[in-house]
Design a protein around this motif. Structure first.
Motif, PDB file in Angstrom:
ATOM      1  N   TYR A 109      49.335  34.256  30.896  1.00  0.00           N
ATOM      2  CA  TYR A 109      48.474  33.984  32.050  1.00  0.00           C
ATOM      3  C   TYR A 109      47.455  32.895  31.751  1.00  0.00           C
ATOM      4  O   TYR A 109      47.105  32.127  32.635  1.00  0.00           O
ATOM      5  CB  TYR A 109      47.731  35.254  32.482  1.00  0.00           C
ATOM      6  CG  TYR A 109      48.647  36.312  33.029  1.00  0.00           C
ATOM      7  CD1 TYR A 109      49.233  36.168  34.279  1.00  0.00           C
ATOM      8  CD2 TYR A 109      48.928  37.461  32.298  1.00  0.00           C
ATOM      9  CE1 TYR A 109      50.079  37.143  34.786  1.00  0.00           C
ATOM     10  CE2 TYR A 109      49.766  38.436  32.797  1.00  0.00           C
ATOM     11  CZ  TYR A 109      50.346  38.273  34.042  1.00  0.00           C
ATOM     12  OH  TYR A 109      51.188  39.228  34.536  1.00  0.00           O
ATOM     13  N   GLY A 110      46.961  32.840  30.536  1.00  0.00           N
ATOM     14  CA  GLY A 110      45.971  31.837  30.180  1.00  0.00           C
ATOM     15  C   GLY A 110      45.548  31.973  28.740  1.00  0.00           C
ATOM     16  O   GLY A 110      45.794  33.003  28.096  1.00  0.00           O
ATOM     17  N   ALA A 111      44.908  30.918  28.235  1.00  0.00           N
ATOM     18  CA  ALA A 111      44.449  30.897  26.852  1.00  0.00           C
ATOM     19  C   ALA A 111      43.264  29.953  26.767  1.00  0.00           C
ATOM     20  O   ALA A 111      43.348  28.818  27.240  1.00  0.00           O
ATOM     21  CB  ALA A 111      45.572  30.414  25.934  1.00  0.00           C
ATOM     22  N   SER A 112      42.152  30.429  26.171  1.00  0.00           N
ATOM     23  CA  SER A 112      40.950  29.607  26.169  1.00  0.00           C
ATOM     24  C   SER A 112      39.873  30.187  25.270  1.00  0.00           C
ATOM     25  O   SER A 112      39.893  31.369  24.937  1.00  0.00           O
ATOM     26  CB  SER A 112      40.406  29.524  27.597  1.00  0.00           C
ATOM     27  OG  SER A 112      39.296  28.677  27.668  1.00  0.00           O
ATOM     28  N   GLU A 113      38.893  29.347  24.949  1.00  0.00           N
ATOM     29  CA  GLU A 113      37.670  29.808  24.284  1.00  0.00           C
ATOM     30  C   GLU A 113      36.553  29.996  25.307  1.00  0.00           C
ATOM     31  O   GLU A 113      35.529  30.581  25.027  1.00  0.00           O
ATOM     32  CB  GLU A 113      37.271  28.783  23.211  1.00  0.00           C
ATOM     33  CG  GLU A 113      36.133  29.220  22.307  1.00  0.00           C
ATOM     34  CD  GLU A 113      34.760  28.820  22.832  1.00  0.00           C
ATOM     35  OE1 GLU A 113      33.787  29.559  22.565  1.00  0.00           O
ATOM     36  OE2 GLU A 113      34.656  27.779  23.499  1.00  0.00           O
ATOM     37  N   ASN A 114      36.780  29.505  26.515  1.00  0.00           N
ATOM     38  CA  ASN A 114      35.788  29.590  27.593  1.00  0.00           C
ATOM     39  C   ASN A 114      35.541  31.040  28.018  1.00  0.00           C
ATOM     40  O   ASN A 114      36.361  31.918  27.746  1.00  0.00           O
ATOM     41  CB  ASN A 114      36.284  28.824  28.828  1.00  0.00           C
ATOM     42  CG  ASN A 114      36.361  27.339  28.598  1.00  0.00           C
ATOM     43  OD1 ASN A 114      35.576  26.784  27.849  1.00  0.00           O
ATOM     44  ND2 ASN A 114      37.323  26.701  29.240  1.00  0.00           N
ATOM     45  N   PRO A 115      34.442  31.268  28.758  1.00  0.00           N
ATOM     46  CA  PRO A 115      34.311  32.560  29.431  1.00  0.00           C
ATOM     47  C   PRO A 115      35.577  32.768  30.273  1.00  0.00           C
ATOM     48  O   PRO A 115      36.100  31.818  30.868  1.00  0.00           O
ATOM     49  CB  PRO A 115      33.072  32.378  30.310  1.00  0.00           C
ATOM     50  CG  PRO A 115      32.280  31.319  29.624  1.00  0.00           C
ATOM     51  CD  PRO A 115      33.301  30.388  29.032  1.00  0.00           C
ATOM     52  N   PHE A 116      36.074  33.993  30.320  1.00  0.00           N
ATOM     53  CA  PHE A 116      37.423  34.246  30.845  1.00  0.00           C
ATOM     54  C   PHE A 116      37.424  35.511  31.681  1.00  0.00           C
ATOM     55  O   PHE A 116      36.884  36.536  31.269  1.00  0.00           O
ATOM     56  CB  PHE A 116      38.355  34.418  29.636  1.00  0.00           C
ATOM     57  CG  PHE A 116      39.810  34.152  29.888  1.00  0.00           C
ATOM     58  CD1 PHE A 116      40.325  32.868  29.821  1.00  0.00           C
ATOM     59  CD2 PHE A 116      40.676  35.191  30.156  1.00  0.00           C
ATOM     60  CE1 PHE A 116      41.677  32.630  30.012  1.00  0.00           C
ATOM     61  CE2 PHE A 116      42.023  34.968  30.347  1.00  0.00           C
ATOM     62  CZ  PHE A 116      42.526  33.675  30.278  1.00  0.00           C
ATOM     63  N   GLN A 117      38.023  35.427  32.858  1.00  0.00           N
ATOM     64  CA  GLN A 117      38.151  36.594  33.732  1.00  0.00           C
ATOM     65  C   GLN A 117      39.609  36.781  34.117  1.00  0.00           C
ATOM     66  O   GLN A 117      40.356  35.811  34.266  1.00  0.00           O
ATOM     67  CB  GLN A 117      37.335  36.410  35.014  1.00  0.00           C
ATOM     68  CG  GLN A 117      35.849  36.321  34.781  1.00  0.00           C
ATOM     69  CD  GLN A 117      35.090  36.032  36.062  1.00  0.00           C
ATOM     70  OE1 GLN A 117      35.515  35.224  36.887  1.00  0.00           O
ATOM     71  NE2 GLN A 117      33.955  36.697  36.225  1.00  0.00           N
ATOM     72  N   VAL A 118      39.994  38.045  34.303  1.00  0.00           N
ATOM     73  CA  VAL A 118      41.336  38.384  34.739  1.00  0.00           C
ATOM     74  C   VAL A 118      41.215  39.019  36.121  1.00  0.00           C
ATOM     75  O   VAL A 118      40.427  39.942  36.316  1.00  0.00           O
ATOM     76  CB  VAL A 118      42.013  39.357  33.745  1.00  0.00           C
ATOM     77  CG1 VAL A 118      43.413  39.724  34.214  1.00  0.00           C
ATOM     78  CG2 VAL A 118      42.053  38.740  32.350  1.00  0.00           C
ATOM     79  N   ILE A 119      41.981  38.502  37.067  1.00  0.00           N
ATOM     80  CA  ILE A 119      41.978  39.046  38.424  1.00  0.00           C
ATOM     81  C   ILE A 119      43.105  40.070  38.499  1.00  0.00           C
ATOM     82  O   ILE A 119      44.282  39.731  38.285  1.00  0.00           O
ATOM     83  CB  ILE A 119      42.158  37.941  39.472  1.00  0.00           C
ATOM     84  CG1 ILE A 119      41.049  36.898  39.295  1.00  0.00           C
ATOM     85  CG2 ILE A 119      42.144  38.532  40.885  1.00  0.00           C
ATOM     86  CD1 ILE A 119      41.277  35.627  40.061  1.00  0.00           C
ATOM     87  N   VAL A 120      42.737  41.318  38.792  1.00  0.00           N
ATOM     88  CA  VAL A 120      43.667  42.440  38.754  1.00  0.00           C
ATOM     89  C   VAL A 120      43.813  43.046  40.147  1.00  0.00           C
ATOM     90  O   VAL A 120      42.818  43.250  40.842  1.00  0.00           O
ATOM     91  CB  VAL A 120      43.162  43.522  37.759  1.00  0.00           C
ATOM     92  CG1 VAL A 120      44.080  44.726  37.741  1.00  0.00           C
ATOM     93  CG2 VAL A 120      43.020  42.928  36.360  1.00  0.00           C
ATOM     94  N   ALA A 121      45.040  43.338  40.528  1.00  0.00           N
ATOM     95  CA  ALA A 121      45.320  44.064  41.770  1.00  0.00           C
ATOM     96  C   ALA A 121      45.706  45.487  41.412  1.00  0.00           C
ATOM     97  O   ALA A 121      46.412  45.727  40.416  1.00  0.00           O
ATOM     98  CB  ALA A 121      46.466  43.400  42.530  1.00  0.00           C
ATOM     99  N   GLU A 122      45.242  46.449  42.207  1.00  0.00           N
ATOM    100  CA  GLU A 122      45.592  47.853  41.983  1.00  0.00           C
ATOM    101  C   GLU A 122      46.237  48.424  43.241  1.00  0.00           C
ATOM    102  O   GLU A 122      45.704  48.274  44.339  1.00  0.00           O
ATOM    103  CB  GLU A 122      44.356  48.663  41.618  1.00  0.00           C
ATOM    104  CG  GLU A 122      44.688  50.092  41.261  1.00  0.00           C
ATOM    105  CD  GLU A 122      43.513  50.852  40.665  1.00  0.00           C
ATOM    106  OE1 GLU A 122      43.653  52.068  40.482  1.00  0.00           O
ATOM    107  OE2 GLU A 122      42.470  50.230  40.380  1.00  0.00           O
ATOM    108  N   THR A 123      47.399  49.037  43.066  1.00  0.00           N
ATOM    109  CA  THR A 123      48.104  49.707  44.158  1.00  0.00           C
ATOM    110  C   THR A 123      48.240  51.181  43.798  1.00  0.00           C
ATOM    111  O   THR A 123      47.764  51.619  42.743  1.00  0.00           O
ATOM    112  CB  THR A 123      49.508  49.102  44.359  1.00  0.00           C
ATOM    113  OG1 THR A 123      50.335  49.441  43.232  1.00  0.00           O
ATOM    114  CG2 THR A 123      49.450  47.586  44.514  1.00  0.00           C
TER     115      THR A 123
END
Length: 162
Positions: A109-123
């Motif tokens: 999904y991504g790779a970084s040293e930056n501040p990082f957020q994951v957008i999660v969906a819940e069903t």
């Protein structure tokens, strides 16, 4: 009904993160650990990976703090077969191809040293990753001076432009 949540990845300053998804985490977490160890000498890392059945987070690595933090972040994401790698003494560019080429890795999904957020969906079935936010939004185009600074930094960390 779908609930959307933003999960902040917790990590110390200067630590790189890779978030991806695979399958069969009972052995994938250890295989990824071996892959990282053999790709970059001196790498320090922790991996947390969620298993859909029996609904737990597995972890591996060679740095206890990063192992625990990677597992904590993976558990916060909560999506099945998602993994979080936290690492020092290496950049994602050094390990991404090796990680992506593991037969059980479906995607990064991504790779970084930056501040990082994951957008999660819940069903009603569970949770899944929709995407990531990697650092702040761009707000200008580099000029010649900024380009010169960028290329100088790249050379200082061991990469040449020409």
């Amino acid at each position: 009904m779908v609930k959307i949540e933003v999960v902040d990845i917790e990590k110390p300053e200067g630590v790189e993160v890779i978030v991806g998804q695979g399958n069969f985490s009972i052995f994938t977490v250890d295989d990824l650990a071996k892959t990282l160890l053999t790709t970059v000498p001196g790498i320090k890392f922790g991996i947390g990976m969620n298993e859909a059945k029996p609904q737990l987070t597995r972890f591996a690595g060679n740095d206890e703090e990063l192992e625990q933090l990677a597992a904590k972040n993976a558990l916060k994401i909560g999506a099945g077969h998602v993994f979080v790698i936290l690492m020092k003494n290496a950049f994602p560019i050094n390990v991404l191809n090796a990680v992506k080429n593991h037969p059980a890795v479906a995607m990064i999904y991504g790779a970084s040293e930056n501040p990082f957020q994951v957008i999660v969906a819940e069903t009603d079935l569970g949770r899944g990753v929709l995407g990531v936010v990697d650092g702040k939004a761009a707000n200008m185009v580099e000029d010649d001076e900024l380009k010169k600074e960028r290329r100088g930094l790249v050379e200082r960390i061991g990469y040449r432009f020409d």
